[in-house]
Write a protein that holds these residues in place. Structure first.
Motif, PDB file in Angstrom:
ATOM      1  N   THR A 110      47.539 -39.522  41.041  1.00 41.18           N
ATOM      2  CA  THR A 110      48.772 -39.088  41.659  1.00 41.18           C
ATOM      3  C   THR A 110      49.179 -38.001  41.308  1.00 41.18           C
ATOM      4  N   HIS A 111      50.752 -37.218  41.317  1.00 43.04           N
ATOM      5  CA  HIS A 111      52.032 -36.395  41.704  1.00 43.04           C
ATOM      6  C   HIS A 111      52.963 -37.807  41.511  1.00 43.04           C
ATOM      7  N   THR A 112      53.041 -38.445  40.836  1.00 44.63           N
ATOM      8  CA  THR A 112      54.655 -38.949  40.840  1.00 44.63           C
ATOM      9  C   THR A 112      55.476 -38.627  40.024  1.00 44.63           C
ATOM     10  N   ARG A 113      57.154 -38.760  40.324  1.00 44.05           N
ATOM     11  CA  ARG A 113      58.186 -38.242  39.517  1.00 44.05           C
ATOM     12  C   ARG A 113      57.838 -38.669  38.140  1.00 44.05           C
ATOM     13  N   ALA A 114      57.539 -39.543  37.542  1.00 41.53           N
ATOM     14  CA  ALA A 114      57.187 -40.246  36.337  1.00 41.53           C
ATOM     15  C   ALA A 114      56.526 -39.263  36.045  1.00 41.53           C
ATOM     16  N   GLY A 115      54.701 -39.650  36.260  1.00 41.01           N
ATOM     17  CA  GLY A 115      53.767 -39.168  35.726  1.00 41.01           C
ATOM     18  C   GLY A 115      53.929 -37.491  35.084  1.00 41.01           C
ATOM     19  N   VAL A 116      54.447 -35.987  36.495  1.00 39.65           N
ATOM     20  CA  VAL A 116      54.796 -35.645  36.025  1.00 39.65           C
ATOM     21  C   VAL A 116      55.945 -34.594  35.663  1.00 39.65           C
ATOM     22  N   GLY A 117      56.171 -36.007  34.977  1.00 39.90           N
ATOM     23  CA  GLY A 117      58.109 -35.270  34.199  1.00 39.90           C
ATOM     24  C   GLY A 117      57.038 -35.982  32.762  1.00 39.90           C
ATOM     25  N   VAL A 118      56.585 -36.659  32.536  1.00 41.32           N
ATOM     26  CA  VAL A 118      55.910 -36.873  31.206  1.00 41.32           C
ATOM     27  C   VAL A 118      54.960 -35.918  31.057  1.00 41.32           C
ATOM     28  N   SER A 119      54.197 -35.605  31.753  1.00 34.98           N
ATOM     29  CA  SER A 119      52.875 -34.189  31.591  1.00 34.98           C
ATOM     30  C   SER A 119      53.934 -33.384  31.238  1.00 34.98           C
ATOM     31  N   LEU A 167      43.285 -38.830  31.854  1.00 36.03           N
ATOM     32  CA  LEU A 167      43.497 -38.136  31.658  1.00 36.03           C
ATOM     33  C   LEU A 167      44.843 -37.820  32.180  1.00 36.03           C
ATOM     34  N   MET A 168      46.176 -36.906  31.540  1.00 31.52           N
ATOM     35  CA  MET A 168      46.622 -35.864  31.811  1.00 31.52           C
ATOM     36  C   MET A 168      46.993 -35.195  32.217  1.00 31.52           C
ATOM     37  N   LEU A 169      47.571 -34.350  33.055  1.00 33.62           N
ATOM     38  CA  LEU A 169      46.769 -33.284  33.481  1.00 33.62           C
ATOM     39  C   LEU A 169      48.398 -32.569  33.429  1.00 33.62           C
ATOM     40  N   ARG A 170      48.633 -31.472  32.320  1.00 34.84           N
ATOM     41  CA  ARG A 170      50.163 -30.726  32.379  1.00 34.84           C
ATOM     42  C   ARG A 170      50.816 -30.420  33.734  1.00 34.84           C
ATOM     43  N   ASN A 171      52.067 -30.590  33.630  1.00 31.91           N
ATOM     44  CA  ASN A 171      52.426 -29.926  34.716  1.00 31.91           C
ATOM     45  C   ASN A 171      51.842 -30.559  35.535  1.00 31.91           C
ATOM     46  N   HIS A 172      51.381 -31.385  36.283  1.00 30.19           N
ATOM     47  CA  HIS A 172      50.723 -31.515  37.371  1.00 30.19           C
ATOM     48  C   HIS A 172      50.340 -33.183  37.711  1.00 30.19           C
ATOM     49  N   LEU A 174      49.050 -37.453  37.162  1.00 28.45           N
ATOM     50  CA  LEU A 174      47.975 -38.419  35.954  1.00 28.45           C
ATOM     51  C   LEU A 174      46.835 -38.571  36.932  1.00 28.45           C
ATOM     52  N   LEU A 175      46.006 -39.006  36.083  1.00 24.89           N
ATOM     53  CA  LEU A 175      44.682 -39.394  36.252  1.00 24.89           C
ATOM     54  C   LEU A 175      43.529 -40.303  35.521  1.00 24.89           C
ATOM     55  N   THR A 176      42.858 -41.089  36.402  1.00 25.56           N
ATOM     56  CA  THR A 176      42.484 -43.000  35.310  1.00 25.56           C
ATOM     57  C   THR A 176      40.692 -42.512  36.238  1.00 25.56           C
ATOM     58  N   VAL A 177      40.308 -42.899  35.567  1.00 27.50           N
ATOM     59  CA  VAL A 177      38.448 -42.248  35.941  1.00 27.50           C
ATOM     60  C   VAL A 177      38.149 -43.860  35.562  1.00 27.50           C
TER      61      VAL A 177
END
Length: 252
Positions: A110-119, A167-172, A174-177
């Protein structure tokens, strides 16, 4: 859209996986985690051929159905008939993880605002909530290398992920497996909620209280207890009932 139903044309096992993956796309839309058409959820088809289901590129997530999902190979090449294209570049991250992790039944990005913000925060996920302890128990980071379209990034992505399920993709983003679609969705729910809580806590401006490290160390047993050992499978039937009340067309 006029997409012929594949029910009865594929195995019962594949049809169930198609329904689960289509449901996951719809749930991502329902919870507001989409980025128009620009993220993906992939699921590995049964068998040893390394074939995967992915979304038809260009459809909104709330339009995706079980029959519209496209079969691709490890390189993202389309193996099934469809009026829609596949975003091969968008499959680069997914293909790397599926290749490296035999247990990766589903990969959700995902590329959510919260996810990218924390990344974008140097310290990443902070141990400041119950939800964060679940993530921190199996978290990895991957530095940003630009839009993920190059195959030469795959070895570094695989090495950074290792055995982690978050997996947190920095500046990008979130990802889950997940072993299953249900597992990947529940993990993303926890991951996204963790990021939303962190941003909310930081916005208060007060010093944050952190969870002690020994609590994080023992969280695996807590997860098993909370889900009766079923992982995402514990909540998945309830999520499908919720989705069926909203719009059951994902099953078509």
């Amino acid at each position: 859209m006029n997409i012929p139903s594949l029910k009865g044309a594929v195995s019962a096992e594949e049809w169930q996986l198609r329904c689960d993956l289509a449901a996951c796309y719809r749930l991502i839309a329902l919870y507001g985690w989409t980025d128009l058409v620009f993220t993906h959820i992939s699921a590995k088809l049964p068998g040893g051929e390394h074939r995967f289901l992915i979304n038809p590129y260009g459809l909104m997530f709330d339009e995706i159905t079980a029959s519209s999902l496209i079969v691709v190979d490890q390189a993202g090449n389309k193996l099934s008939e469809s009026q829609f294209p596949v975003n091969r570049a968008g499959f680069v991250i997914h293909s790397a993880i599926h290749a490296a992790r035999e247990d990766a039944g589903c990969v959700l990005h995902t590329h959510t605002r919260a996810g990218v913000g924390v990344s974008a925060q140097k310290n990443g996920i902070l141990p400041i909530s119950q939800q964060s302890t679940f993530v921190l128990a199996s978290l990895a980071y991957h530095d940003y290398e630009g839009v993920a379209i190059r195959d030469d990034e795959k070895p570094r992505l695989e090495a950074d992920l290792g055995t982690a399920n978050y997996l947190m993709l920095r500046n990008h983003g979130l990802l889950t497996v997940g072993r299953t679609v249900a597992d990947a969705f529940l993990q993303m729910y926890v991951f996204e909620t963790t990021c939303q809580i962190q941003l909310a806590a930081q916005s208060g401006g007060s010093e944050l209280v952190q969870v002690e490290s020994h609590i994080v160390d023992g969280v695996a047993e807590s997860i098993r207890s909370q889900t009766e050992g079923l992982g995402g499978g514990f909540v998945w039937p309830a999520l499908l009932r919720k989705l069926d009340r909203v719009d059951p067309s994902y099953r078509s």
